[in-house]
Scaffold this active site. Structure first.
Site, PDB file in Angstrom:
ATOM      1  N   LYS A 121       0.824  -1.223   0.000  1.00 35.53           N
ATOM      2  CA  LYS A 121       0.000   0.000   0.000  1.00 35.53           C
ATOM      3  C   LYS A 121       0.850   1.261   0.000  1.00 35.53           C
ATOM      4  CE  LYS A 121      -2.166  -0.961   3.870  1.00 35.53           C
ATOM      5  NZ  LYS A 121      -1.622  -2.270   4.255  1.00 35.53           N
TER       6      LYS A 121
ATOM      7  N   ARG B  75      -9.451   1.010   8.751  1.00 34.78           N
ATOM      8  CA  ARG B  75      -9.115  -0.377   9.070  1.00 34.78           C
ATOM      9  C   ARG B  75     -10.235  -1.066   9.831  1.00 34.78           C
ATOM     10  NH1 ARG B  75      -3.249   0.512   8.953  1.00 34.78           N
ATOM     11  NH2 ARG B  75      -2.141  -1.456   9.137  1.00 34.78           N
TER      12      ARG B  75
ATOM     13  N   ARG C  34      11.993  -5.801   4.605  1.00 29.90           N
ATOM     14  CA  ARG C  34      11.838  -4.391   4.232  1.00 29.90           C
ATOM     15  C   ARG C  34      12.511  -3.430   5.204  1.00 29.90           C
ATOM     16  NH1 ARG C  34       5.491  -2.598   4.848  1.00 29.90           N
ATOM     17  NH2 ARG C  34       5.358  -2.959   7.083  1.00 29.90           N
TER      18      ARG C  34
ATOM     19  N   ARG D  32      11.446  -1.363  10.937  1.00 34.35           N
ATOM     20  CA  ARG D  32      10.383  -1.109  11.915  1.00 34.35           C
ATOM     21  C   ARG D  32      10.366  -2.130  13.047  1.00 34.35           C
ATOM     22  NH1 ARG D  32       5.057  -0.160   8.379  1.00 34.35           N
ATOM     23  NH2 ARG D  32       4.207  -1.274  10.153  1.00 34.35           N
TER      24      ARG D  32
ATOM     25  N   ARG E  68      -0.731  -8.611  13.440  1.00 37.59           N
ATOM     26  CA  ARG E  68      -1.237  -7.625  12.462  1.00 37.59           C
ATOM     27  C   ARG E  68      -2.090  -8.312  11.400  1.00 37.59           C
ATOM     28  NH1 ARG E  68       4.410  -5.464  11.191  1.00 37.59           N
ATOM     29  NH2 ARG E  68       3.540  -4.435   9.377  1.00 37.59           N
TER      30      ARG E  68
END
Ligand code: ADP
Length: 215
Positions: free
Chosen positions: A14, A88, A127, A161, A172
């Protein structure tokens, strides 16, 4: 004005696609995840309040994130907004509908980015992000030209992160499938849903989105 929502599980791309749409269409990216991370980095009261919740992989309360978005959506003078990571929950989706009605620019489309669960884990574990300009990289799919240096702004402040670890990621994903995926039906019923294959290269996903939106 064009207002779009990007919907998809963590790691579906996203943020990366929002940044592409932002530069191509001149839209403003509104990422509640980025806003919450900024609040954490600035050491504000809000930042302290949400730190543990985010690290666990739980959702922050609707009131907090709706408040963050409401502050930004009062202005209808720009080209439009890309909502990334918001809404969300169904309550957030209703709130967004009301905010956009107030500025008389309802949503044009909701892009659901589809990616299977195995790919999500691989993407998220590799990432990292430039701490200075926010560009997102991946150790094998999208490495910077020079290791440790951002292609866009030249910063060497690369960050991983805290919530990109296996335990938080599992939580998540659970939150996504329990609380966020019902939005697929919600927006389908409104005739706004466009689903897009999110596997494959960044550029080919961008092309799939462009075709789905006919923009
Ligand atoms: P990702 O999509 O990779 O999980 P985000 O950067 O969008 O990551 O969000 C990171 C975290 O911030 C979420 O796991 C959640 O704790 C919090 N968060 C972000 N947006 C929302 C939202 N709209 N509602 C509730 N919590 C949110």
């Amino acid at each position: 004005m064009i207002n779009l929502v990007l919907l998809g599980p963590p790691g579906s791309g996203k943020g990366t696609q929002a940044r592409i749409l932002m530069s191509r269409l001149g839209l403003a990216q509104l990422s509640t995840g980025d806003m919450l991370r900024e609040a954490q980095a600035s050491g504000s009261e809000l930042g302290r309040q949400v730190s543990e919740i985010i690290a666990r992989g739980d959702l922050v309360s609707d009131d907090i994130v709706i408040g963050l978005i409401a502050e930004r959506v009062s202005d209808s003078s720009g080209a439009g907004f890309i909502f990334d990571g918001f809404p969300r929950t169904l309550a957030q989706a209703d709130a967004l509908g009301e905010l956009l009605n107030r500025i008389s620019h309802p949503l044009n489309a909701v892009v659901e980015i589809r990616v299977d669960a195995d790919a999500l884990v691989e993407r998220i574990s590799g990432r990292f992000t430039c701490g200075s300009c926010g560009e997102v990289y991946h150790k094998s799919n999208k490495p910077p030209a020079q290791e440790g240096v951002c292609d866009i702004c030249g910063s060497s402040d690369m960050r991983h992160r805290d919530d990109d670890n296996e335990t938080s990621l599992r939580q998540r994903l659970t939150e996504y499938y329990q609380k966020t995926s019902p939005l697929i039906g919600y927006y389908y019923a409104k005739g706004l849903l466009r689903d897009v294959d999110g596997l494959g290269e960044v550029e080919s996903v961008a092309e799939n989105i462009r075709k789905a939106l006919r923009l």
